[in-house]
Design a protein around this motif. Structure first.
Motif, PDB file in Angstrom:
ATOM      1  N   ILE A  52      27.354 -39.516  15.151  1.00 45.22           N
ATOM      2  CA  ILE A  52      28.509 -38.647  14.927  1.00 45.22           C
ATOM      3  C   ILE A  52      29.073 -38.882  13.528  1.00 45.22           C
ATOM      4  O   ILE A  52      29.433 -37.942  12.817  1.00 45.22           O
ATOM      5  N   MET A  53      29.129 -40.149  13.116  1.00 48.39           N
ATOM      6  CA  MET A  53      29.739 -40.516  11.843  1.00 48.39           C
ATOM      7  C   MET A  53      28.817 -40.267  10.653  1.00 48.39           C
ATOM      8  O   MET A  53      29.282 -40.202   9.513  1.00 48.39           O
ATOM      9  N   ASP A  54      27.521 -40.117  10.898  1.00 48.52           N
ATOM     10  CA  ASP A  54      26.561 -39.793   9.854  1.00 48.52           C
ATOM     11  C   ASP A  54      26.824 -38.351   9.416  1.00 48.52           C
ATOM     12  O   ASP A  54      27.895 -37.813   9.633  1.00 48.52           O
ATOM     13  N   LYS A  55      25.876 -37.717   8.881  1.00 44.82           N
ATOM     14  CA  LYS A  55      26.074 -36.362   8.361  1.00 44.82           C
ATOM     15  C   LYS A  55      26.052 -35.299   9.446  1.00 44.82           C
ATOM     16  O   LYS A  55      25.712 -34.157   9.201  1.00 44.82           O
ATOM     17  N   GLY A  56      26.462 -35.676  10.662  1.00 46.08           N
ATOM     18  CA  GLY A  56      26.547 -34.742  11.778  1.00 46.08           C
ATOM     19  C   GLY A  56      27.926 -34.136  11.851  1.00 46.08           C
ATOM     20  O   GLY A  56      28.576 -33.860  10.838  1.00 46.08           O
ATOM     21  N   ALA A  57      28.410 -33.975  13.026  1.00 49.03           N
ATOM     22  CA  ALA A  57      29.686 -33.301  13.271  1.00 49.03           C
ATOM     23  C   ALA A  57      30.861 -33.978  12.577  1.00 49.03           C
ATOM     24  O   ALA A  57      31.737 -33.312  12.036  1.00 49.03           O
ATOM     25  N   GLY A  58      30.894 -35.309  12.589  1.00 48.97           N
ATOM     26  CA  GLY A  58      32.025 -36.019  12.009  1.00 48.97           C
ATOM     27  C   GLY A  58      31.901 -36.218  10.510  1.00 48.97           C
ATOM     28  O   GLY A  58      32.854 -36.046   9.770  1.00 48.97           O
ATOM     29  N   ASN A  59      30.701 -36.583  10.064  1.00 57.52           N
ATOM     30  CA  ASN A  59      30.421 -36.820   8.656  1.00 57.52           C
ATOM     31  C   ASN A  59      31.430 -37.780   8.024  1.00 57.52           C
ATOM     32  O   ASN A  59      31.856 -37.609   6.883  1.00 57.52           O
ATOM     33  N   CYS A  60      31.841 -38.791   8.771  1.00 61.46           N
ATOM     34  CA  CYS A  60      32.848 -39.758   8.313  1.00 61.46           C
ATOM     35  C   CYS A  60      32.442 -40.440   7.015  1.00 61.46           C
ATOM     36  O   CYS A  60      33.286 -40.711   6.159  1.00 61.46           O
ATOM     37  N   GLN A 132      38.844 -13.403  21.797  1.00 58.48           N
ATOM     38  CA  GLN A 132      37.432 -13.277  22.148  1.00 58.48           C
ATOM     39  C   GLN A 132      36.726 -14.628  22.169  1.00 58.48           C
ATOM     40  O   GLN A 132      36.073 -14.973  23.126  1.00 58.48           O
ATOM     41  N   GLU A 133      36.825 -15.336  21.075  1.00 59.07           N
ATOM     42  CA  GLU A 133      36.116 -16.612  20.943  1.00 59.07           C
ATOM     43  C   GLU A 133      37.077 -17.671  20.416  1.00 59.07           C
ATOM     44  O   GLU A 133      37.252 -17.795  19.221  1.00 59.07           O
ATOM     45  N   PRO A 134      37.691 -18.442  21.285  1.00 56.71           N
ATOM     46  CA  PRO A 134      38.599 -19.478  20.781  1.00 56.71           C
ATOM     47  C   PRO A 134      37.835 -20.513  19.964  1.00 56.71           C
ATOM     48  O   PRO A 134      36.665 -20.771  20.208  1.00 56.71           O
ATOM     49  N   LEU A 135      38.508 -21.051  18.990  1.00 51.69           N
ATOM     50  CA  LEU A 135      37.897 -22.083  18.159  1.00 51.69           C
ATOM     51  C   LEU A 135      37.594 -23.325  18.983  1.00 51.69           C
ATOM     52  O   LEU A 135      38.313 -23.653  19.913  1.00 51.69           O
ATOM     53  N   GLU A 136      36.557 -23.997  18.598  1.00 50.62           N
ATOM     54  CA  GLU A 136      36.204 -25.287  19.178  1.00 50.62           C
ATOM     55  C   GLU A 136      36.631 -26.358  18.178  1.00 50.62           C
ATOM     56  O   GLU A 136      36.548 -26.153  16.971  1.00 50.62           O
ATOM     57  N   PRO A 137      37.075 -27.506  18.644  1.00 51.30           N
ATOM     58  CA  PRO A 137      37.389 -28.581  17.694  1.00 51.30           C
ATOM     59  C   PRO A 137      36.117 -29.049  16.991  1.00 51.30           C
ATOM     60  O   PRO A 137      35.007 -28.832  17.481  1.00 51.30           O
ATOM     61  N   LEU A 138      36.283 -29.690  15.842  1.00 50.70           N
ATOM     62  CA  LEU A 138      35.126 -30.192  15.104  1.00 50.70           C
ATOM     63  C   LEU A 138      34.376 -31.257  15.893  1.00 50.70           C
ATOM     64  O   LEU A 138      33.159 -31.368  15.804  1.00 50.70           O
ATOM     65  N   GLN A 143      33.261 -37.278  21.830  1.00 51.08           N
ATOM     66  CA  GLN A 143      32.856 -37.765  20.516  1.00 51.08           C
ATOM     67  C   GLN A 143      33.989 -38.549  19.854  1.00 51.08           C
ATOM     68  O   GLN A 143      33.747 -39.573  19.224  1.00 51.08           O
ATOM     69  N   ILE A 144      35.220 -38.088  20.037  1.00 49.12           N
ATOM     70  CA  ILE A 144      36.380 -38.838  19.512  1.00 49.12           C
ATOM     71  C   ILE A 144      36.408 -40.224  20.158  1.00 49.12           C
ATOM     72  O   ILE A 144      36.550 -41.241  19.474  1.00 49.12           O
ATOM     73  N   GLU A 145      36.256 -40.272  21.476  1.00 45.27           N
ATOM     74  CA  GLU A 145      36.287 -41.564  22.186  1.00 45.27           C
ATOM     75  C   GLU A 145      35.147 -42.470  21.736  1.00 45.27           C
ATOM     76  O   GLU A 145      35.326 -43.685  21.613  1.00 45.27           O
TER      77      GLU A 145
END
Length: 157
Positions: A52-60, A132-138, A143-145
């Protein structure tokens, strides 16, 4: 028989994890920006965090350095080092920082990873249409947990 018991147990665990999930709009922050309860209703899995923290969703690592992920190249220097994060912040504080750092540090450039309204995202693909399409969190609640569990393990040496 053993396989059936494991399947039932896995289903119960999966059901429990989603039953307690909190929607982004229902998150309760403390006065200092912490989030006291799990967003997913399940404990984080620290082993999932590097992906997650790599260059994926979080990109921390685009903004932060962290020795535990030194095998991943190109750590940023915009945010503070995450080494010792588990010694500097509590679980609730880390959860709040990852979900929405602006609740703790007003004006932070860190993205709000568990927020779906109150900001503009560029382009139709990122803005969404609530009707129509609510936003999804990043990041998802789990994943946060997972990231929080990993950061809690990063203690000062």
């Amino acid at each position: 028989m053993q396989l059936k018991k494991l399947t039932v147990a896995a289903a119960l665990v999966a059901g429990a994890a989603t039953a307690g999930e909190i929607a982004p709009g229902d998150v309760v922050f403390t006065e200092d920006g912490a989030i006291e309860i799990s967003l997913s209703g399940a404990p984080g899995v620290a082993a999932n965090a590097p992906e997650i923290m790599d260059k994926g969703a979080g990109n921390c690592i685009a903004c932060h350095q962290i020795t535990a992920l030194s095998d991943i190249p190109f750590h940023g220097e915009v945010g503070p080092s995450l080494d010792g994060a588990g010694s500097r912040w509590t679980e609730a504080e880390l959860r709040g920082l990852v979900a929405n750092a602006k609740m703790t540090f007003e004006g932070s450039v860190m993205p709000s990873f568990f927020k779906v309204d109150g900001f503009n995202r560029p382009g139709d693909a990122y803005t969404g249409n609530a009707a129509q399409e609510p936003l999804e969190p990043l990041l998802t609640a789990q994943q946060i947990e997972d990231v929080v569990a990993f950061l809690l393990m990063q203690k000062d040496q």
